[in-house]
Structures are given as C-alpha cells and as structure tokens.
Design a protein around this motif. Sequence first.
Motif, PDB file in Angstrom:
ATOM      1  N   THR A 244       0.828  -1.209   0.000  1.00  0.00           N
ATOM      2  CA  THR A 244       0.000   0.000   0.000  1.00  0.00           C
ATOM      3  C   THR A 244       0.863   1.261   0.000  1.00  0.00           C
ATOM      4  OG1 THR A 244      -0.190  -0.162   2.421  1.00  0.00           O
ATOM      5  CG2 THR A 244      -1.983  -1.077   1.107  1.00  0.00           C
ATOM      6  N   ALA A 245       2.069   1.184   0.583  1.00  0.00           N
ATOM      7  CA  ALA A 245       2.960   2.344   0.601  1.00  0.00           C
ATOM      8  C   ALA A 245       3.608   2.588  -0.758  1.00  0.00           C
ATOM      9  CB  ALA A 245       4.033   2.162   1.676  1.00  0.00           C
ATOM     10  N   PHE A 246       3.964   1.510  -1.478  1.00  0.00           N
ATOM     11  CA  PHE A 246       4.777   1.667  -2.675  1.00  0.00           C
ATOM     12  C   PHE A 246       4.054   1.358  -3.986  1.00  0.00           C
ATOM     13  CE2 PHE A 246       7.928   1.057   0.700  1.00  0.00           C
ATOM     14  CZ  PHE A 246       8.760   2.140   0.458  1.00  0.00           C
ATOM     15  N   LEU A 247       2.859   0.793  -3.917  1.00  0.00           N
ATOM     16  CA  LEU A 247       2.143   0.483  -5.154  1.00  0.00           C
ATOM     17  C   LEU A 247       1.916   1.728  -6.021  1.00  0.00           C
ATOM     18  CD1 LEU A 247       0.829  -1.824  -6.758  1.00  0.00           C
ATOM     19  CD2 LEU A 247      -1.335  -1.267  -5.634  1.00  0.00           C
ATOM     20  N   LEU A 357       6.858  -2.976   9.733  1.00  0.00           N
ATOM     21  CA  LEU A 357       7.957  -3.777   9.207  1.00  0.00           C
ATOM     22  C   LEU A 357       7.906  -3.851   7.688  1.00  0.00           C
ATOM     23  CD1 LEU A 357       7.979  -6.757  11.742  1.00  0.00           C
ATOM     24  CD2 LEU A 357       9.705  -4.967  11.508  1.00  0.00           C
ATOM     25  N   GLY A 358       6.695  -3.950   7.156  1.00  0.00           N
ATOM     26  CA  GLY A 358       6.546  -4.040   5.705  1.00  0.00           C
ATOM     27  C   GLY A 358       7.012  -2.787   5.000  1.00  0.00           C
ATOM     28  N   ALA A 359       6.628  -1.632   5.522  1.00  0.00           N
ATOM     29  CA  ALA A 359       7.017  -0.374   4.895  1.00  0.00           C
ATOM     30  C   ALA A 359       8.536  -0.214   4.902  1.00  0.00           C
ATOM     31  CB  ALA A 359       6.343   0.793   5.607  1.00  0.00           C
ATOM     32  N   ILE A 360       9.173  -0.570   6.036  1.00  0.00           N
ATOM     33  CA  ILE A 360      10.632  -0.452   6.133  1.00  0.00           C
ATOM     34  C   ILE A 360      11.316  -1.488   5.239  1.00  0.00           C
ATOM     35  CG2 ILE A 360      12.612  -0.692   7.679  1.00  0.00           C
ATOM     36  CD1 ILE A 360      10.753   0.328   9.925  1.00  0.00           C
ATOM     37  N   GLY A 361      10.862  -2.744   5.335  1.00  0.00           N
ATOM     38  CA  GLY A 361      11.482  -3.815   4.561  1.00  0.00           C
ATOM     39  C   GLY A 361      11.358  -3.606   3.068  1.00  0.00           C
ATOM     40  N   ILE A 366      13.412  -2.525  -2.275  1.00  0.00           N
ATOM     41  CA  ILE A 366      13.211  -1.764  -3.512  1.00  0.00           C
ATOM     42  C   ILE A 366      14.484  -1.006  -3.885  1.00  0.00           C
ATOM     43  CG2 ILE A 366      11.984   0.226  -4.477  1.00  0.00           C
ATOM     44  CD1 ILE A 366       9.495  -0.827  -2.932  1.00  0.00           C
ATOM     45  N   ALA A 367      15.153  -0.445  -2.890  1.00  0.00           N
ATOM     46  CA  ALA A 367      16.404   0.266  -3.163  1.00  0.00           C
ATOM     47  C   ALA A 367      17.451  -0.680  -3.742  1.00  0.00           C
ATOM     48  CB  ALA A 367      16.924   0.916  -1.890  1.00  0.00           C
ATOM     49  N   ALA A 368      17.411  -1.953  -3.325  1.00  0.00           N
ATOM     50  CA  ALA A 368      18.423  -2.912  -3.762  1.00  0.00           C
ATOM     51  C   ALA A 368      18.067  -3.594  -5.074  1.00  0.00           C
ATOM     52  CB  ALA A 368      18.630  -3.969  -2.681  1.00  0.00           C
ATOM     53  N   SER A 369      16.770  -3.823  -5.326  1.00  0.00           N
ATOM     54  CA  SER A 369      16.410  -4.675  -6.465  1.00  0.00           C
ATOM     55  C   SER A 369      15.289  -4.131  -7.345  1.00  0.00           C
ATOM     56  CB  SER A 369      16.016  -6.066  -5.959  1.00  0.00           C
ATOM     57  OG  SER A 369      14.918  -5.979  -5.060  1.00  0.00           O
ATOM     58  N   GLY A 370      14.597  -3.066  -6.923  1.00  0.00           N
ATOM     59  CA  GLY A 370      13.525  -2.523  -7.745  1.00  0.00           C
ATOM     60  C   GLY A 370      12.161  -3.076  -7.357  1.00  0.00           C
TER      61      GLY A 370
END
Length: 394
Positions: A244-247, A357-361, A366-370
Amino acid sequence: MNSPEWTRGARAAYQEQVRTPVSTGSPTPLRQRPFRFLLIATVGGFSGYALLLPVVPLWAVAGGAGEVAAGATNAVFMLVTVLTQLVMPWLLRRVDCRGLFALGTALIGAPTPLFALSSDMVTLLGVSALRGIGFGILTVTGSALTAELVPTAQRGRAAAYYGLAIGLPNVALLPAGVWLSDRIGFEPLFWAAGAVPLVAALTALGITRVRLGEAPRTAPAQPVALLPSWTIMVVNTAATGGLTAFLPMAVDASIAPAALLVFAAATMLGRWLAGHVGDRLGQRGVLAPATLLGGIGVLLLALAAWSSDPVALAGAALFGAGFGAVQNTTLILMLERVDSATASTAWNIAYDGGHGLGAIGFGVLIAASGYPVTFAITGVLLTLCRTLAARRWA
C-alpha cells in the motif's frame, strides 16, 4: 494461565472441537444486542482514527515541518499503540473489558481538538502519543469483546462483521479527511474528529460487562501455540504495509488509485466471506487457500510493476480477498488456542507491527532490487505460507 500439561483426552477433545464444522443453522451474531452496540462504537472509534491518519502530517507540513517530521506524527502514534497493546493482557485480567473499550474509544477523540492549538511538533507528537494509547486499548479490547459477546459457534461471523465495522470507516474516511481539511479547514475537522469517538464511547454502555478469564481447559494455553497463525498474519500484514505504501510508485499513476480502492473493498469482502465459511466448514480449511490466493495476487502485482499492465486490478483484488480472509481466520484460530486477552493482543501486534515492518522492509528491498523483484519475492513468501497454513497446528 492453565497448566501447559494436557491430558490425552483434553487434547483429543480440543482437536475435535476445532475440526468440527458448525451447523449452517447457527443464528447470526447480529441477534446479540451487546454485539450490535460494539459494532456501532467500533465504527465511531475508527472514524476518529481514519479521518486524521493522513491529515495530521498535512497539518504539520502546513506549520512548517518537513516531510520526515510530519511522518513522525503517525510513527509515534503507531509506536505508542503497539507499546500499549503489549500491556493489555495484564490489564484485561484486572479491569472490566467494556470499561477499557470505552476508555480507549474516548482517548481517540478527547485529545484531538488539542491539535488545533498549535502545529508545533512537541504538541503534535504529544497529542499523537495520547491518541496512540487510546488506539492500542481500542484495538485489543474490540477484538476481545468480539469473541466474548457471541457464542463460540458464531465467532467467525462476528469477527467478519467486526472487520466491516473497522474497514468501512477506513475506506470512506481516509480520503474524506484530506478533502474535508481542504474544504472546511483543519480546526473544524479536529473538533469533529474528536466528537465522534466521544459519542461512540457512550454507546459502550449497551455492551455487557466482561472480565476476561483464562483459556478453556480443552485448549492449549501456551502463547507458543499462537506462533504459526501469528507468523502467517505478520507476513501478510507486512506485505500489505509495503504494497500500500509503494504500489502508487510501482504501477501506472492512472491505475494505482483504482487498485488501492479494489484492494480495500476486496479485503472487506474476503474477511466477511471467510467468517461465514469458517463457521460452517472450519477455520483451517479457509486459511491455506487464503494465503495462496494472496500470494497469486501479489505475483500479479509484480507483473504489473514490470510491465505497467492493468493486471494490477486483478492482483489487488486477489491479494485483498486473501488478506481479508487471513485476518479473520488467524484471529479465530488464536482464540481457539489461548484466552481472549492474549489472542487479541498477539493478533493486533501482528497487524500493527507488520505494517511498519513491511514499509521499512520494502523500502530496503526496492532500493536494492527494484519494484518488480521486491513484489515477486513477497508473492513467493506469501505462497510459501500456504505450507504453514496447511499444517494441523497452524
């Protein structure tokens, strides 16, 4: 707590209890008058929460705070919520659950007009912390009362209706809060958002007084018995918090709002259906398909993030339906294993902590793999949860 030692007969009785489907003739929990009052009060309490969740950070920015400081208002709110939830089992064994529910609902509303006094960060964080205490009390006592106010055979459906009472304010009022702040201004909105939970707290007078006791002697009382269901709930909630944060950043901007709306609606529908099916066919028969459905939905979202395909709507619908069913089923399975105070606390910590935890993880992955790879990894993890859900001890 009961002794961790069971007799062989007690264990067999418990296993038979959780295996046996419930008769389709069991009446609806809505016939229980105290439960109806609980639903009304829940709608009021969560309305005060949902209205301001996106508004308080906006008020902080309007007062000159940066985005990080503005986000800290909700971060403090959720941190205090989880810390409050940790002490709830101890408190619920000493204080009437109805009284605590009314207190938590009132604390969501009573401090809220203080936001209007100042947009200074000290004021905003202090008021957010007070409201976090109320929200922590409200969430745990609401789940516990859902289990205590209806017969055991109706718990699945009761949890489903309780989920609707939580979900409807979130779907309707999260966007409405931003719209109202622009139309009527922040200060009138703070007063309105404070008044609604206070009125709802009075509704709690129609709820039966409940002091929570121990788990039934036929159920295992060790909190470790919650671990499988708790793990499934944490993984699913973490996926929800991250998605929900990154979609909105991962898929086409024209699709993202519709996908989030579809997800919210499907979550409520999935929880409602799981409650009715679980009461009739048994809860464990719902959990494994629900986790698989959610995993498939997230894999479709990964495809959408890779190709900007409208398949995002189908993915959001499947993931939402699976997540709604997982919410309902894990709560009932926990209630079958330990007392209501412990089960409700564990479930709510999984829900609120998992979101953070989901938002942080997700941010790290995403920063590492997209986006596509992160969503694909999440879909695989949810699909693997099906193996855990299919276990007899899940």
